[in-house]
Write a protein that holds these residues in place. Structure first.
Motif, PDB file in Angstrom:
ATOM      1  N   GLU A 141      38.805  30.825 -74.847  1.00  0.00           N
ATOM      2  CA  GLU A 141      39.590  29.794 -75.557  1.00  0.00           C
ATOM      3  C   GLU A 141      40.479  29.394 -74.275  1.00  0.00           C
ATOM      4  O   GLU A 141      41.040  30.007 -73.441  1.00  0.00           O
ATOM      5  CB  GLU A 141      40.690  30.582 -76.296  1.00  0.00           C
ATOM      6  CG  GLU A 141      40.191  31.351 -77.653  1.00  0.00           C
ATOM      7  CD  GLU A 141      41.276  31.788 -78.438  1.00  0.00           C
ATOM      8  OE1 GLU A 141      41.911  31.571 -79.143  1.00  0.00           O
ATOM      9  OE2 GLU A 141      41.562  33.078 -78.234  1.00  0.00           O
TER      10      GLU A 141
ATOM     11  N   GLU B 140      39.905  23.111 -81.895  1.00  0.00           N
ATOM     12  CA  GLU B 140      39.754  24.045 -82.996  1.00  0.00           C
ATOM     13  C   GLU B 140      39.378  23.123 -84.296  1.00  0.00           C
ATOM     14  O   GLU B 140      38.638  23.698 -85.095  1.00  0.00           O
ATOM     15  CB  GLU B 140      41.084  24.429 -83.074  1.00  0.00           C
ATOM     16  CG  GLU B 140      42.317  23.687 -83.181  1.00  0.00           C
ATOM     17  CD  GLU B 140      43.570  24.245 -83.227  1.00  0.00           C
ATOM     18  OE1 GLU B 140      43.903  25.397 -83.733  1.00  0.00           O
ATOM     19  OE2 GLU B 140      44.497  23.762 -82.644  1.00  0.00           O
TER      20      GLU B 140
ATOM     21  N   GLN C 128      31.506  34.365 -81.998  1.00  0.00           N
ATOM     22  CA  GLN C 128      32.682  35.106 -82.229  1.00  0.00           C
ATOM     23  C   GLN C 128      33.979  34.234 -81.743  1.00  0.00           C
ATOM     24  O   GLN C 128      34.906  34.200 -82.488  1.00  0.00           O
ATOM     25  CB  GLN C 128      32.739  36.556 -81.850  1.00  0.00           C
ATOM     26  CG  GLN C 128      31.814  37.237 -82.264  1.00  0.00           C
ATOM     27  CD  GLN C 128      31.568  38.634 -81.769  1.00  0.00           C
ATOM     28  OE1 GLN C 128      31.769  38.787 -80.417  1.00  0.00           O
ATOM     29  NE2 GLN C 128      31.242  39.846 -82.241  1.00  0.00           N
ATOM     30  N   VAL C 129      34.078  33.915 -80.696  1.00  0.00           N
ATOM     31  CA  VAL C 129      35.098  33.116 -79.998  1.00  0.00           C
ATOM     32  C   VAL C 129      35.307  31.590 -81.000  1.00  0.00           C
ATOM     33  O   VAL C 129      36.425  31.420 -81.079  1.00  0.00           O
ATOM     34  CB  VAL C 129      34.843  32.770 -78.526  1.00  0.00           C
ATOM     35  CG1 VAL C 129      35.840  31.830 -77.864  1.00  0.00           C
ATOM     36  CG2 VAL C 129      34.815  34.135 -77.777  1.00  0.00           C
TER      37      VAL C 129
ATOM     38  N   ARG D 277      36.998  32.481 -83.882  1.00  0.00           N
ATOM     39  CA  ARG D 277      38.370  32.865 -83.703  1.00  0.00           C
ATOM     40  C   ARG D 277      39.173  31.548 -83.153  1.00  0.00           C
ATOM     41  O   ARG D 277      40.227  31.390 -83.798  1.00  0.00           O
ATOM     42  CB  ARG D 277      38.546  33.764 -82.553  1.00  0.00           C
ATOM     43  CG  ARG D 277      40.142  34.009 -82.254  1.00  0.00           C
ATOM     44  CD  ARG D 277      40.207  35.350 -81.087  1.00  0.00           C
ATOM     45  NE  ARG D 277      39.578  34.752 -79.872  1.00  0.00           N
ATOM     46  CZ  ARG D 277      38.639  35.388 -79.048  1.00  0.00           C
ATOM     47  NH1 ARG D 277      38.265  36.689 -79.580  1.00  0.00           N
ATOM     48  NH2 ARG D 277      38.418  34.900 -78.056  1.00  0.00           N
TER      49      ARG D 277
ATOM     50  N   ARG E 293      39.493  29.590 -86.726  1.00  0.00           N
ATOM     51  CA  ARG E 293      40.452  30.076 -87.772  1.00  0.00           C
ATOM     52  C   ARG E 293      41.977  30.158 -87.378  1.00  0.00           C
ATOM     53  O   ARG E 293      42.939  30.225 -88.178  1.00  0.00           O
ATOM     54  CB  ARG E 293      40.286  31.595 -87.951  1.00  0.00           C
ATOM     55  CG  ARG E 293      38.959  31.601 -88.729  1.00  0.00           C
ATOM     56  CD  ARG E 293      38.171  33.018 -88.912  1.00  0.00           C
ATOM     57  NE  ARG E 293      37.323  33.043 -89.724  1.00  0.00           N
ATOM     58  CZ  ARG E 293      36.204  34.051 -89.536  1.00  0.00           C
ATOM     59  NH1 ARG E 293      36.192  34.876 -88.583  1.00  0.00           N
ATOM     60  NH2 ARG E 293      35.139  33.979 -90.291  1.00  0.00           N
ATOM     61  N   ARG E 294      42.226  29.922 -86.110  1.00  0.00           N
ATOM     62  CA  ARG E 294      43.619  29.707 -85.587  1.00  0.00           C
ATOM     63  C   ARG E 294      44.370  28.632 -86.317  1.00  0.00           C
ATOM     64  O   ARG E 294      45.415  28.484 -86.925  1.00  0.00           O
ATOM     65  CB  ARG E 294      43.745  29.661 -84.001  1.00  0.00           C
ATOM     66  CG  ARG E 294      43.538  31.041 -83.239  1.00  0.00           C
ATOM     67  CD  ARG E 294      43.790  30.812 -81.841  1.00  0.00           C
ATOM     68  NE  ARG E 294      43.610  31.784 -81.175  1.00  0.00           N
ATOM     69  CZ  ARG E 294      44.265  32.581 -80.659  1.00  0.00           C
ATOM     70  NH1 ARG E 294      45.626  32.722 -81.467  1.00  0.00           N
ATOM     71  NH2 ARG E 294      44.177  33.501 -80.006  1.00  0.00           N
TER      72      ARG E 294
END
Length: 145
Positions: A48, A85, A125-126, A129, A132-133
């Motif tokens: 990130e 994102e 996975q990253v 994440r 979803r933030r």
């Protein structure tokens, strides 16, 4: 003192803005950079990028490798792949994670799976994440809420 952040992919200039601090996923771990930082060049790993502004505002980006050049007044990221994102399609990312998990499990787990399968799992996975933030922030309107 603000610092300018420019994030460039092979396709486009993704971000060019002033922030208070940027957090980068370096080879040795997360690295925070503020205005006036000593010059350096570092490689980036899958992770990130966090843009910190106005003490409480943060924007998150997924990055999949690249390099960052840090100068006292600007951070330039040349990313192999990067996404904001809100550009990440969660359904597509979930499907990629499920495929990667199945590949790793089929190979007997992360310890015996080919590195390409483990890297695909990490990327998915990253990406999830980071995506979803956005949904976790109060007041954020997304197609899912």
């Amino acid at each position: 003192m603000p610092i300018k952040v420019e994030i460039v992919t092979p396709e486009r200039l993704l971000i060019s803005r002033d922030v208070d601090m940027v957090t980068l996923p370096g080879e040795s771990g997360q690295m925070g950079v503020m205005g006036g930082h000593a010059p350096l060049i570092t490689t980036l790993v899958t992770g990130e990028i966090i843009l910190h502004a106005n003490d409480d505002e943060q924007d998150f980006l997924f990055v999949n490798g690249g390099i960052a050049e840090v100068r006292p007044d600007v951070v330039t990221v040349l990313a192999d792949n990067a996404e904001r994102e809100d550009d990440i399609d969660i359904q597509r990312a979930e499907a990629a994670r499920e495929r990667a998990e199945a590949s790793v499990a089929e190979a007997g787990g992360a310890g015996s799976a080919p590195p390409v399968h483990v890297a695909a799992l990490r990327r998915s996975q990253v990406r999830l994440r980071v995506a979803r933030r956005r949904r976790a922030r109060p007041g954020m309107h997304t197609p899912d809420n």
